[in-house]
Design a protein around this motif. Sequence first.
Motif: not given
Length: 211
Positions: A35-39, A42-44, A49-52, A69-73
């Motif tokens: 879950l942490a990796a997926g979050l 998603n933020t990346l 960050v990349l805005d893909v 996303e900042l809260v997530t990180v």
Amino acid sequence: MTTTERPTGSRPSAPPRLAHPSRREEGLAVALVALAAGLLLNTLLGPLVLDVLDYPVSATIENQLIGLELVTVVLVAPSCLVAAGLALRGHRAAGPLAIGPAAYTAYMFVQYVVGPRHTTYGAGVLLHLGLFVLGLATAIAAWGLTTHSDLPTPVAHRRAHAVVLGVLAAFVLSRYAGLVLGSPLTINGFPPSSQPSPRSTGRSSCWTSAS
């Protein structure tokens, strides 16, 4: 014949051993790391960050997404990793700690899927759907590992928490009160037949979190 007396005293006690994690706790730890990796992924890929990933929302909602996303990180992903570490140690606090970030993920990402007005459903939507399912499953697993003894809260505190949760639930559900009372359905003040575009209102139709 002389004898040497040994100094008397208690021997230093060995540090307490950590409980061996059960298979359920190990599974919870794996789910939390995923879950942490997926979050973080998603933020990346998101607007921070990349805005893909393409979010068909207004600029106002996109700015709020960046805040989320900042809260997530800063908060959510680290909480997942801390709870995973506790689960691998067999610590009873792993379940209660894991409920928060897992429930947050499930609540937020179901809105990522159904909230924006997607014209096509690409890989980004599949990622969000997968995070929603993983977050929901992790929250259920964490709740299953949590027992009453893990939450030694006084009765007065439990009542206060119940009041706060009731107020928050009433606030979230208040936007749907019209459906219960039989009044015409409106979305952000507009009937469905005359919905303006998100760009003109600065809002997206189904985003309770951003309302």
